[in-house]
Write a protein that holds these residues in place. Structure first.
Motif, PDB file in Angstrom:
ATOM      1  N   PRO A 155      -7.743 -12.098  50.918  1.00 56.22           N
ATOM      2  CA  PRO A 155      -7.805 -12.162  49.509  1.00 56.22           C
ATOM      3  C   PRO A 155      -8.410 -11.018  49.111  1.00 56.22           C
ATOM      4  N   HIS A 156      -9.924 -11.868  49.388  1.00 55.73           N
ATOM      5  CA  HIS A 156     -10.734 -11.064  48.535  1.00 55.73           C
ATOM      6  C   HIS A 156     -11.193  -9.870  48.933  1.00 55.73           C
ATOM      7  N   ALA A 157     -10.834  -8.739  49.464  1.00 51.70           N
ATOM      8  CA  ALA A 157     -11.031  -7.626  50.470  1.00 51.70           C
ATOM      9  C   ALA A 157     -11.603  -6.752  49.586  1.00 51.70           C
ATOM     10  N   SER A 158     -10.761  -6.464  48.448  1.00 54.78           N
ATOM     11  CA  SER A 158     -10.782  -5.278  47.178  1.00 54.78           C
ATOM     12  C   SER A 158     -11.840  -5.568  46.345  1.00 54.78           C
ATOM     13  N   LEU A 159     -11.979  -7.152  45.886  1.00 53.27           N
ATOM     14  CA  LEU A 159     -12.680  -7.740  45.264  1.00 53.27           C
ATOM     15  C   LEU A 159     -14.315  -7.563  46.169  1.00 53.27           C
ATOM     16  N   ALA A 160     -14.482  -7.602  47.184  1.00 49.87           N
ATOM     17  CA  ALA A 160     -15.694  -7.081  47.835  1.00 49.87           C
ATOM     18  C   ALA A 160     -15.872  -5.562  48.141  1.00 49.87           C
ATOM     19  N   GLY A 202     -24.778 -10.255  45.710  1.00 49.58           N
ATOM     20  CA  GLY A 202     -23.529  -9.953  45.836  1.00 49.58           C
ATOM     21  C   GLY A 202     -23.235  -8.603  46.818  1.00 49.58           C
ATOM     22  N   PRO A 203     -23.573  -7.706  47.357  1.00 49.96           N
ATOM     23  CA  PRO A 203     -22.935  -6.958  48.196  1.00 49.96           C
ATOM     24  C   PRO A 203     -23.486  -7.002  49.465  1.00 49.96           C
ATOM     25  N   GLU A 204     -24.535  -8.696  49.913  1.00 48.09           N
ATOM     26  CA  GLU A 204     -25.145  -9.195  50.951  1.00 48.09           C
ATOM     27  C   GLU A 204     -23.312  -9.828  51.183  1.00 48.09           C
ATOM     28  N   VAL A 205     -22.923 -10.793  50.240  1.00 48.65           N
ATOM     29  CA  VAL A 205     -21.664 -11.426  50.942  1.00 48.65           C
ATOM     30  C   VAL A 205     -20.263 -10.453  50.437  1.00 48.65           C
ATOM     31  N   ALA A 206     -19.852  -9.510  49.988  1.00 45.75           N
ATOM     32  CA  ALA A 206     -19.359  -8.552  50.373  1.00 45.75           C
ATOM     33  C   ALA A 206     -19.214  -8.250  51.374  1.00 45.75           C
ATOM     34  N   ARG A 207     -20.552  -7.849  52.456  1.00 47.23           N
ATOM     35  CA  ARG A 207     -20.533  -7.327  53.401  1.00 47.23           C
ATOM     36  C   ARG A 207     -20.165  -8.804  54.556  1.00 47.23           C
ATOM     37  N   ARG A 208     -20.771  -9.697  54.672  1.00 48.40           N
ATOM     38  CA  ARG A 208     -19.797 -10.653  55.253  1.00 48.40           C
ATOM     39  C   ARG A 208     -18.430 -11.269  54.789  1.00 48.40           C
TER      40      ARG A 208
END
Length: 409
Positions: free
Chosen positions: A396-401, A381-387
């Motif tokens: 639109p998914h920035a807050s979720l990241a 999850g953290p790696e995908v969020a950083r990407r």
């Protein structure tokens, strides 16, 4: 409200000050004096202090209520229920209406798919995955509305317009009826403003990283395709020519003998039900021998008809038999979307496939966002969020990241 009040800094500071002043009083003498011999001066002083505290508490409460009232987001009512992932879909001919409490509205035409990303105090953020929508944003109030239509971003204040995105053709259009819309996306070097009475059309080719942009007036007729060249004369037509009759002079065939429109032609003009009825008996033949365009269209028709198995088979055949086509790349995204709710592992593999084959593709942001939803609670999850934040910090998914990186829900 009780939990909110007890945890609010305004009320915490008010309570601390009350505790401090109470601690300075002699409880015994205060109670004794209040019960038996309250002097007018002491009573008046205490009354004034009480009134002052009541006034301060009322002012703080009014401030808190006003602040909470301002922060109440818009309320939405719809003519259809969303999917488990929050998507609204106009599956048949009937449109789907999204009505907002400020009077704004979004109407999804048949075949469209969209979702509400966020609802704010005086605005909203929506994502349109495919299809055509009619938007009416009520002006005034300083609201901010954002629409993500495929790979294009639209900033709206108060206006009325129609917009559409066809992922198979990579075609975007916007027709402004009132107000103005700011547009950015592939092929648009700088953010463009489309004012009332104007039309913007973009035909993108993501595999070649290029796009054709056209602006026109709504009063002007839309561009027409070039007419097909006339068929070459055959030997059977020679006698008619020798008799001096042109080919167009021959009487038209009876209506009963005229050929019916092909299923491709029916699909092209939006007659999806009729197109599916025409092609479903030919399904095996299309899946085995169809062109890339045929398979892509077949998959879309099957999805509209609720034949998810056939739609999946067409996308798989498209990737197996036409791997270098742009449709095969889009098929990877569609296969991931179809597996999203039932087979998360397969969905994640397909989204990764799409991102590997089209890192700057039209649906890269959506694919990475879906991948984040699937993997946010796992070790990746953290790696995908950083990407995601590296590429789409305002997506639109920035807050979720950000919540994923912070370890929050």
């Amino acid at each position: 409200m009780e939990g909110l009040v007890s945890g609010d800094p305004i009320f915490r500071s008010l309570a601390d000050e009350q505790d401090r002043q109470l601690a300075e009083l002699d409880p015994a003498s205060e109670v004794h004096g209040r019960l038996f011999w309250p002097t007018p001066q002491a009573s008046t002083g205490r009354s004034l202090r009480r009134l002052a505290w009541i006034g301060a508490a009322a002012a703080a409460l009014a401030l808190l209520v006003a602040r909470e009232w301002r922060e109440v987001p818009l309320v939405i009512s719809t003519s259809a229920e969303p999917t488990a992932a929050g998507w609204y879909e106009a599956r048949g001919a009937e449109p789907v209406e999204l009505l907002f409490s400020d009077g704004s509205s979004v109407r999804l035409s048949g075949g469209s798919r969209a979702r509400v990303v966020t609802l704010a105090e005086r605005g909203a953020e929506l994502a349109v995955e495919r299809g055509a929508v009619e938007v009416h944003v009520v002006p005034g109030g300083g609201g901010r509305w954002l629409l993500h239509v495929g790979p294009f971003d639209l900033a709206v204040v108060g206006t009325r317009f129609e917009t559409a995105w066809d992922p198979a053709e990579e075609a975007f259009s916007l027709s402004a009826r009132e107000g103005r819309v700011e547009v950015s996306g592939p092929g648009i070097e700088e953010r463009q403003v489309v004012a009332a009475g104007e039309r913007l059309a973009v035909l993108a080719d993501m595999s070649q990283a290029r796009a054709t942009v056209e602006r026109s007036s709504l009063d002007a007729p839309p561009p027409r395709p070039s007419p097909a060249p006339p068929p070459a004369a055959s030997s059977a037509a020679a006698p008619a020519a020798s008799s001096g009759l042109a080919a167009t002079d021959s009487p038209p065939p009876p209506a009963a003998t005229m050929a019916k429109p092909s299923w491709q032609a029916l699909a092209a003009k939006g007659a999806y039900r009729e197109a599916w009825e025409a092609v479903s008996p030919l399904a095996d033949e299309v899946l085995a021998q169809g062109t890339a365009s045929d398979l892509s269209t077949f998959a879309t028709l099957a999805a509209h008809a609720g034949e998810s198995r056939r739609s999946r088979e067409a996308f798989v055949a498209l990737r197996d038999r036409h791997p270098s086509s742009s449709g095969a790349i889009l098929a990877a995204f569609e296969l991931g979307r179809m597996a999203f709710g039932s087979d998360p592992a397969s969905a994640a593999r397909w989204f990764e496939t799409y991102l590997a084959e089209a890192p700057n593709g039209a649906l890269a942001r959506e694919a990475l966002g879906r991948l984040l939803e699937l993997r946010r609670s796992g070790p990746g999850g953290p790696e995908v969020a950083r990407r995601y934040l590296d590429r789409f910090p305002d997506g639109p998914h920035a807050s979720l990241a950000r919540r994923t990186l912070a370890g929050g829900p």
